[in-house]
Design a protein around this motif. Structure first.
Motif, PDB file in Angstrom:
ATOM      1  N   MET A  39     -23.213 -50.017  19.371  1.00  0.00           N
ATOM      2  CA  MET A  39     -23.130 -50.006  17.858  1.00  0.00           C
ATOM      3  C   MET A  39     -24.303 -50.250  17.679  1.00  0.00           C
ATOM      4  N   VAL A  40     -25.071 -51.195  17.205  1.00  0.00           N
ATOM      5  CA  VAL A  40     -26.349 -51.891  16.608  1.00  0.00           C
ATOM      6  C   VAL A  40     -27.049 -50.528  17.571  1.00  0.00           C
ATOM      7  N   LYS A  41     -27.312 -51.208  19.244  1.00  0.00           N
ATOM      8  CA  LYS A  41     -28.620 -49.806  19.281  1.00  0.00           C
ATOM      9  C   LYS A  41     -28.548 -48.543  18.426  1.00  0.00           C
ATOM     10  N   VAL A  42     -27.547 -48.605  17.950  1.00  0.00           N
ATOM     11  CA  VAL A  42     -27.467 -46.861  16.699  1.00  0.00           C
ATOM     12  C   VAL A  42     -27.880 -47.023  15.586  1.00  0.00           C
ATOM     13  N   LEU A  43     -26.866 -48.401  14.969  1.00  0.00           N
ATOM     14  CA  LEU A  43     -28.177 -48.304  13.798  1.00  0.00           C
ATOM     15  C   LEU A  43     -29.254 -49.078  13.510  1.00  0.00           C
ATOM     16  N   ARG A  44     -29.852 -49.508  14.677  1.00  0.00           N
ATOM     17  CA  ARG A  44     -31.641 -49.999  15.078  1.00  0.00           C
ATOM     18  C   ARG A  44     -31.643 -49.307  15.242  1.00  0.00           C
ATOM     19  N   ALA A  45     -31.872 -47.789  16.228  1.00  0.00           N
ATOM     20  CA  ALA A  45     -32.540 -47.125  15.614  1.00  0.00           C
ATOM     21  C   ALA A  45     -32.742 -45.849  13.976  1.00  0.00           C
ATOM     22  N   ARG A  46     -30.701 -45.340  14.085  1.00  0.00           N
ATOM     23  CA  ARG A  46     -31.306 -44.649  12.749  1.00  0.00           C
ATOM     24  C   ARG A  46     -30.951 -44.786  11.859  1.00  0.00           C
ATOM     25  N   PHE A 100     -26.892 -56.607   8.922  1.00  0.00           N
ATOM     26  CA  PHE A 100     -26.446 -55.244   7.722  1.00  0.00           C
ATOM     27  C   PHE A 100     -26.894 -54.189   7.971  1.00  0.00           C
ATOM     28  N   TYR A 101     -26.404 -52.915   7.856  1.00  0.00           N
ATOM     29  CA  TYR A 101     -26.730 -51.254   7.706  1.00  0.00           C
ATOM     30  C   TYR A 101     -26.363 -50.835   6.324  1.00  0.00           C
ATOM     31  N   HIS A 102     -27.288 -49.969   5.785  1.00  0.00           N
ATOM     32  CA  HIS A 102     -26.907 -48.783   5.473  1.00  0.00           C
ATOM     33  C   HIS A 102     -27.070 -47.882   5.969  1.00  0.00           C
ATOM     34  N   LEU A 103     -26.072 -47.107   6.445  1.00  0.00           N
ATOM     35  CA  LEU A 103     -25.964 -45.849   6.897  1.00  0.00           C
ATOM     36  C   LEU A 103     -26.800 -44.864   6.747  1.00  0.00           C
ATOM     37  N   ASN A 104     -28.348 -44.021   7.495  1.00  0.00           N
ATOM     38  CA  ASN A 104     -28.857 -43.236   6.921  1.00  0.00           C
ATOM     39  C   ASN A 104     -28.593 -41.763   6.273  1.00  0.00           C
ATOM     40  N   LEU A 107     -27.426 -39.113  23.188  1.00  0.00           N
ATOM     41  CA  LEU A 107     -26.467 -38.177  23.358  1.00  0.00           C
ATOM     42  C   LEU A 107     -25.577 -37.900  21.591  1.00  0.00           C
ATOM     43  N   PRO A 108     -25.936 -36.611  21.168  1.00  0.00           N
ATOM     44  CA  PRO A 108     -25.082 -36.426  19.799  1.00  0.00           C
ATOM     45  C   PRO A 108     -23.503 -36.506  19.050  1.00  0.00           C
ATOM     46  N   ASP A 109     -23.619 -38.021  17.896  1.00  0.00           N
ATOM     47  CA  ASP A 109     -22.514 -38.208  17.625  1.00  0.00           C
ATOM     48  C   ASP A 109     -21.540 -36.991  17.155  1.00  0.00           C
ATOM     49  N   LEU A 110     -20.299 -37.059  18.420  1.00  0.00           N
ATOM     50  CA  LEU A 110     -19.019 -35.684  17.841  1.00  0.00           C
ATOM     51  C   LEU A 110     -18.738 -36.576  17.387  1.00  0.00           C
ATOM     52  N   PRO A 111     -17.977 -35.796  16.315  1.00  0.00           N
ATOM     53  CA  PRO A 111     -16.735 -35.728  15.753  1.00  0.00           C
ATOM     54  C   PRO A 111     -15.947 -36.788  15.863  1.00  0.00           C
ATOM     55  N   ASP A 112     -15.051 -37.982  15.787  1.00  0.00           N
ATOM     56  CA  ASP A 112     -13.980 -38.202  15.940  1.00  0.00           C
ATOM     57  C   ASP A 112     -12.808 -37.024  16.042  1.00  0.00           C
ATOM     58  N   PRO A 113     -11.980 -36.870  16.602  1.00  0.00           N
ATOM     59  CA  PRO A 113     -11.021 -35.648  16.696  1.00  0.00           C
ATOM     60  C   PRO A 113      -9.643 -36.127  15.717  1.00  0.00           C
ATOM     61  N   ILE A 114      -9.716 -35.756  14.829  1.00  0.00           N
ATOM     62  CA  ILE A 114      -9.291 -35.881  13.588  1.00  0.00           C
ATOM     63  C   ILE A 114      -9.128 -35.157  12.501  1.00  0.00           C
ATOM     64  N   MET A 115      -7.811 -35.874  11.909  1.00  0.00           N
ATOM     65  CA  MET A 115      -7.628 -33.763  10.954  1.00  0.00           C
ATOM     66  C   MET A 115      -8.645 -34.733   9.195  1.00  0.00           C
ATOM     67  N   PRO A 116      -8.611 -33.628   8.921  1.00  0.00           N
ATOM     68  CA  PRO A 116      -8.929 -33.610   7.156  1.00  0.00           C
ATOM     69  C   PRO A 116      -7.624 -35.112   6.416  1.00  0.00           C
ATOM     70  N   LEU A 117      -7.989 -35.989   6.099  1.00  0.00           N
ATOM     71  CA  LEU A 117      -7.311 -36.194   5.359  1.00  0.00           C
ATOM     72  C   LEU A 117      -6.774 -35.620   3.846  1.00  0.00           C
ATOM     73  N   PRO A 118      -5.021 -35.552   3.413  1.00  0.00           N
ATOM     74  CA  PRO A 118      -4.787 -35.516   2.522  1.00  0.00           C
ATOM     75  C   PRO A 118      -5.743 -35.886   0.843  1.00  0.00           C
TER      76      PRO A 118
END
Length: 280
Positions: A188-195, A264-268, A96-107
């Motif tokens: 989460m680890v499934k996503v990290l291992r896959a992507r 340990f993972y570096h995000l892609n 499934l697509p990773d949708l952004p958290d419903p958070i406001m941009p930080l000042p």
């Protein structure tokens, strides 16, 4: 059935490193189902056991983090606290697509990130952005935005079970979308291992994800690597983002003590971009 009896029957099914208490029970078709919360200083889990004919069996070590949770009869879960919300949280799919958290941009986000915005990032810039947000999370402003007692979903019990939520929130602030996996370390680890990119301890840079996913009856945890082998993560005791471990402490506790994997993972960078956003 008495609370003490259920806990006594279940003791060998629980994480011996954690405290525990019976949250709620229900009986269906002659079987008693018990929700038992387990917690320590940093990590926590919500365990479901079934008791029948004086014998207890574990259905899942953690309803939010254990892959076994997805096979539990939904009717059982629906009877417990936040059942409907919980069903949604344990039905994660890495496709499934990773949708952004419903958070406001930080000042002041540009100053916090200290990397260019817009377009895809280099690996170095991505790690810098995540690391800088992890450090920011320990500041006075960061403690407001990372307060898991107040902001995490109700199913985390006021932030007790919010380690994956917190890492996803830091990553979403830094990169515009979460790392993935919802509230579950096992998802989460499934996503990290896959992507994403697995790296060794010696190759892991500040901004890397460190994760020991829940396995069997051992409750895991996830955090973000800082400089000097420091690790930042959500604290069960504090209900907020904190500098919680060193790598050595993490490996001794989760790897040596609990027998969990330490990954340990570096995000892609290919799946993230810091898009220009209006700053509140």
């Amino acid at each position: 059935m008495m609370t003490s009896n259920i806990l006594e029957l279940s003791k060998d099914l629980l994480d011996p490193e954690l405290q525990h208490e019976l949250v709620e029970t229900q009986t269906m078709n002659g079987t008693t189902y018990a929700l038992i919360e387990q917690w320590g200083e940093i990590e926590a889990g919500l365990t479901l056991v079934a008791v029948e004919d004086g014998q207890a069996r574990r259905l899942t070590a953690d309803l939010l983090s254990d892959p076994e949770a997805g096979s539990i009869d939904p009717a059982i879960i629906q009877g417990f606290f936040q059942g409907e919300e919980l069903l949604g949280q344990i039905s994660q799919d890495i496709d499934l697509p990773d949708l952004p958290d419903p958070i406001m941009p930080l000042p002041g986000l540009d100053q916090i990130l200290a990397v260019p915005r817009g377009g895809h990032l280099s690996q170095r810039d991505l790690l810098t952005a995540v690391h800088n947000l992890a450090i920011w999370g320990t500041t006075a402003d960061g403690q407001v935005e990372m307060n898991s007692r107040l902001l995490a979903p109700a199913v985390t019990n006021r932030g007790r079970r919010a380690c994956a939520w917190a890492v996803n929130r830091i990553v979403a602030f830094a990169l515009g979308r979460p790392a993935g996996g919802g509230l579950a370390t096992a998802e989460m680890v499934k996503v990290l291992r896959a992507r994403d990119f697995p790296v060794s301890r010696t190759s892991a840079q500040p901004g890397a994800i460190i994760i020991s996913p829940t396995t069997g009856n051992r409750i895991g945890h996830v955090g973000i690597l800082g400089e000097g082998d420091l690790i930042y993560s959500n604290s069960t005791d504090l209900g907020n983002w904190t500098q919680s471990h060193t790598i050595a402490k993490w490996q001794n506790y989760y790897g040596g003590g609990k027998g969990l994997t330490v990954e340990f993972y570096h995000l892609n960078p290919a799946r993230f971009a810091i898009s220009p956003m209006p700053v509140a």
